[in-house]
Design an enzyme around this catalytic site. Structure first.
Site, PDB file in Angstrom:
ATOM      1  N   ASP A  79      62.065  74.207 -35.060  1.00 22.17           N
ATOM      2  CA  ASP A  79      61.668  73.983 -36.438  1.00 22.17           C
ATOM      3  C   ASP A  79      61.641  72.469 -36.656  1.00 22.17           C
ATOM      4  O   ASP A  79      62.687  71.818 -36.549  1.00 22.17           O
ATOM      5  CB  ASP A  79      62.736  74.633 -37.341  1.00 22.17           C
ATOM      6  CG  ASP A  79      62.193  75.086 -38.669  1.00 22.17           C
ATOM      7  OD1 ASP A  79      61.352  74.368 -39.226  1.00 22.17           O
ATOM      8  OD2 ASP A  79      62.625  76.147 -39.150  1.00 22.17           O
ATOM      9  N   ASP A 120      57.666  72.727 -40.766  1.00 26.56           N
ATOM     10  CA  ASP A 120      58.136  72.961 -42.122  1.00 26.56           C
ATOM     11  C   ASP A 120      57.206  72.271 -43.128  1.00 26.56           C
ATOM     12  O   ASP A 120      56.888  71.084 -42.964  1.00 26.56           O
ATOM     13  CB  ASP A 120      59.548  72.359 -42.219  1.00 26.56           C
ATOM     14  CG  ASP A 120      60.305  72.757 -43.462  1.00 26.56           C
ATOM     15  OD1 ASP A 120      60.712  73.917 -43.547  1.00 26.56           O
ATOM     16  OD2 ASP A 120      60.483  71.886 -44.343  1.00 26.56           O
ATOM     17  N   GLU A 164      54.144  76.129 -41.553  1.00 18.31           N
ATOM     18  CA  GLU A 164      54.582  76.813 -42.765  1.00 18.31           C
ATOM     19  C   GLU A 164      53.753  76.263 -43.912  1.00 18.31           C
ATOM     20  O   GLU A 164      53.980  75.137 -44.363  1.00 18.31           O
ATOM     21  CB  GLU A 164      56.061  76.579 -43.062  1.00 18.31           C
ATOM     22  CG  GLU A 164      56.499  77.357 -44.286  1.00 18.31           C
ATOM     23  CD  GLU A 164      57.663  76.738 -45.069  1.00 18.31           C
ATOM     24  OE1 GLU A 164      58.294  77.457 -45.848  1.00 18.31           O
ATOM     25  OE2 GLU A 164      57.935  75.529 -44.917  1.00 18.31           O
ATOM     26  N   HIS A 177      64.209  83.095 -43.604  1.00 14.37           N
ATOM     27  CA  HIS A 177      65.438  82.548 -44.171  1.00 14.37           C
ATOM     28  C   HIS A 177      65.264  82.070 -45.618  1.00 14.37           C
ATOM     29  O   HIS A 177      66.200  81.511 -46.185  1.00 14.37           O
ATOM     30  CB  HIS A 177      65.902  81.376 -43.304  1.00 14.37           C
ATOM     31  CG  HIS A 177      64.926  80.237 -43.339  1.00 14.37           C
ATOM     32  ND1 HIS A 177      63.665  80.321 -42.798  1.00 14.37           N
ATOM     33  CD2 HIS A 177      64.998  79.000 -43.897  1.00 14.37           C
ATOM     34  CE1 HIS A 177      63.013  79.203 -43.007  1.00 14.37           C
ATOM     35  NE2 HIS A 177      63.804  78.368 -43.674  1.00 14.37           N
ATOM     36  N   ASP A 178      64.082  82.237 -46.182  1.00 16.14           N
ATOM     37  CA  ASP A 178      63.837  81.790 -47.560  1.00 16.14           C
ATOM     38  C   ASP A 178      63.675  82.949 -48.543  1.00 16.14           C
ATOM     39  O   ASP A 178      63.483  82.713 -49.740  1.00 16.14           O
ATOM     40  CB  ASP A 178      62.556  80.949 -47.618  1.00 16.14           C
ATOM     41  CG  ASP A 178      62.725  79.592 -46.937  1.00 16.14           C
ATOM     42  OD1 ASP A 178      63.849  79.042 -46.965  1.00 16.14           O
ATOM     43  OD2 ASP A 178      61.733  79.086 -46.379  1.00 16.14           O
TER      44      ASP A 178
HETATM   45  C1  GLC Z   1      60.831  75.118 -46.070  1.00 14.35           C
HETATM   46  C2  GLC Z   1      62.001  75.821 -45.449  1.00 14.35           C
HETATM   47  C3  GLC Z   1      63.098  75.910 -46.455  1.00 14.35           C
HETATM   48  C4  GLC Z   1      63.493  74.514 -46.860  1.00 14.35           C
HETATM   49  C5  GLC Z   1      62.286  73.724 -47.355  1.00 14.35           C
HETATM   50  C6  GLC Z   1      62.600  72.260 -47.431  1.00 14.35           C
HETATM   51  O1  GLC Z   1      60.268  75.843 -47.092  1.00 14.35           O
HETATM   52  O2  GLC Z   1      61.610  77.073 -44.942  1.00 14.35           O
HETATM   53  O3  GLC Z   1      64.206  76.589 -45.968  1.00 14.35           O
HETATM   54  O4  GLC Z   1      64.455  74.558 -47.873  1.00 14.35           O
HETATM   55  O5  GLC Z   1      61.199  73.845 -46.487  1.00 14.35           O
HETATM   56  O6  GLC Z   1      62.755  71.748 -46.132  1.00 14.35           O
END
Ligand code: GLC
Length: 522
Positions: A99, A195, A254, A322-323
């Site tokens: 990640d 990310d 993402e 995880h979100d």
């Molecule tokens: C992404 C991650 C999340 C994080 C955010 C800021 O959305 O999946 O967990 O809090 O980015 O890095």
């Protein structure tokens, strides 16, 4: 299997390192813990692991605030442990995806420490500093600008104030970030999950975002100047060249508040391999209503099939991460697993690369926390409307012991009390468990090319169920899913259909309540 391409045909399993396996009894998962469970993953039948961040972090966003991109946080292990993890995973034919959180660093990162020290520091321009803030909002609440008294200017942060956004327009920053890719590729990493990649570049003039209707500040503006800037494309080209200088490397992005059309525009032979389209999840914190019925699912699938096919981009399927509240917590009632089996079937038999979230194979549910136990920043901020993302990050449930076999010490987040019944050990022993069903589906994906690469063809069915074909030139597989508690019958397409898998005792085309059937054309 000679044309098997791991990131397209395989299944990627997401591990949140602090919650998977604790080898040293400090209540926090670690890399050695993960190594000790590789045989489990290999036996389950997954092809790759996506590791959420394990880098040094002050934990203001639980690892997504990084203070050193090229180290392992000592709580999770060392670079030597990491090298061992790569070697041990590769020995078992498991690939490893890291990640990369390159939109922002931690405010404790030495780059930011330097940047904030003086206005004339050489790293000042590595972040985004202004005398006056614009109207941008942080996605975790409040303004996206924080005043720094040391140098009397504001810095930009799209997430927490401890996560300053780096200035991707600065060539030195860009080079430093490319070096991060290089560092990990040279250590043997097979790919990256980027990310919030589409937020790297902001409009150079930082204009105010125009307003729109929404509940909270962040939703009350159209995000047209803080994300999705055209400079993203040349960067993706450059990154892809770097990835392609090593064999079979992969990058999945993402997408951050992006439409499927936007999502596919970032993918292609000279851009990302894939980007999440989140067709079965709602990312917005303030829509806690999760539609889940066959008609909605089919609409989502058809929409994404159209968009991804038109762009010739390979899709990904995500039910949990995880979100988000776990799929089992969104779709199932209590401990009943009938909807969980359905969600797993979709995950593993729709067209696209499945991303499975740790514990999804045993139907783990979210934990419920008291207000005082909440750790996640947006949860603290918006409680009780939204209580954050801790729920889906609880320790993996390996067995029925007090800490679920995750650790010998009290874990950083509580183990779900249902670990007494719902755990890996008990499900391995039960032939009818979700674990064994998942394992069977994973094995069938390996055996049957149509399940991996076949076209998706929706079939007409009565309401309350869903059926589709996965089809290559030489092979047709039919999936039929009954979402409800009534029996369902539908007419199979012509031909001799043989049952490959069923969760009940129905006959081909006649489904008992909640039954799932997989048939193959002889
Ligand atoms: C992404 C991650 C999340 C994080 C955010 C800021 O959305 O999946 O967990 O809090 O980015 O890095």
């Amino acid at each position: 299997m000679e044309d098997f391409l791991w990131w397209r045909d395989g299944v990627i399993y997401q591990i949140y390192p602090r919650s998977f396996a604790d080898s040293n009894g400090d209540g926090l998962g670690d890399l050695t813990g993960i190594i000790s469970r590789l045989d489990y993953l290999s036996n389950l039948g997954i092809d790759a692991i996506w590791l959420s961040p394990f880098y040094p972090t002050p934990d203001k966003d639980f690892g997504y605030d990084i203070s050193n991109y090229v180290e392992v946080d000592p709580r999770f292990g060392s670079l030597a442990d990491f090298d061992r993890l790569v070697a041990e995973a590769h020995q078992r034919g498991i690939r490893l995806i890291l990640d990369l959180v390159l939109n922002h660093t931690s405010d404790q990162h030495p780059w930011f420490q330097e940047s904030r020290s003086r206005r004339d520091n050489p790293k000042r321009d590595w972040y985004i500093w202004r005398d006056q803030p614009n109207n941008w909002q942080a996605s975790f609440g409040g303004r996206a600008w924080e005043y720094d008294p040391a140098t009397s200017q504001y810095y930009l942060h799209l997430f927490t104030k401890e996560q300053p956004d780096v200035n991707w327009r600065n060539p030195e920053v860009r080079k430093a970030q490319m070096d991060v890719f290089r560092f990990w590729m040279e250590r043997g990493v097979d790919g990256f999950r980027l990310d919030v990649f589409n937020a790297y570049f902001k409009h150079p003039d930082l204009p105010d975002n125009p307003p729109r209707f929404g509940l909270r500040g962040f939703d009350r503006q159209r995000h047209i100047f803080d994300i999705d800037q055209p400079e993203m494309m040349p960067f993706l080209n450059e990154m892809r060249l770097l990835l392609d200088s090593h064999p079979e490397r992969y990058a999945v992005g993402e997408t951050y508040i992006a439409t499927p059309q936007k999502t596919v525009s970032y993918c292609g032979p000279d851009k990302l391999h894939a980007a999440f389209s989140f067709d079965f999840t709602f990312m917005d914190l303030f829509y806690p209503i999760f539609p889940w019925n066959p008609r909605w699912v089919m609409e989502q699938v058809i929409k994404r099939e159209e968009t991804f096919n038109a762009a010739n981009v390979w899709p990904t399927t995500v039910m949990s991460n995880h979100d988000l509240p776990r799929a089992a917590s969104r779709y199932a009632r209590g401990e009943n697993d009938s909807q969980t089996f359905l969600a797993m079937t979709l995950l593993l038999t729709l067209r696209g690369t499945p991303f499975m979230y740790y514990g999804e194979e045993i139907g783990m549910r979210d934990i419920h926390l008291q207000r005082s136990e909440i750790l996640d920043p947006p949860g603290k901020k918006y409680w009780p409307i939204y209580n954050g993302r801790d729920g889906c990050r609880s320790p993996m449930q390996w067995d029925d012991s007090i800490f679920g076999g995750f650790s010998t010490a009290k874990p950083w987040l509580p183990v779900h009390p249902n670990t007494l019944q719902r755990n890996v050990r008990s499900q391995q022993a039960d032939p009818g468990s979700l674990f064994n069903f998942t394992k069977k589906l994973l094995a069938l994906r390996k055996e049957i090319p149509a399940l991996r690469g076949g076209d998706f063809v929706p079939l007409e069915t009565p309401r309350g169920m869903l059926a589709y074909l996965r089809q290559t030139k030489g092979q047709s597989v039919l999936m039929a899913l009954n979402f409800g508690r009534r029996k369902k019958k539908f007419s199979l397409p012509d031909g001799d259909w043989r049952m490959l898998l069923t969760t009940a005792k129905g006959s081909p085309g006649a489904l008992t309540p909640y039954e799932i059937q997989m048939l193959i054309l002889e």
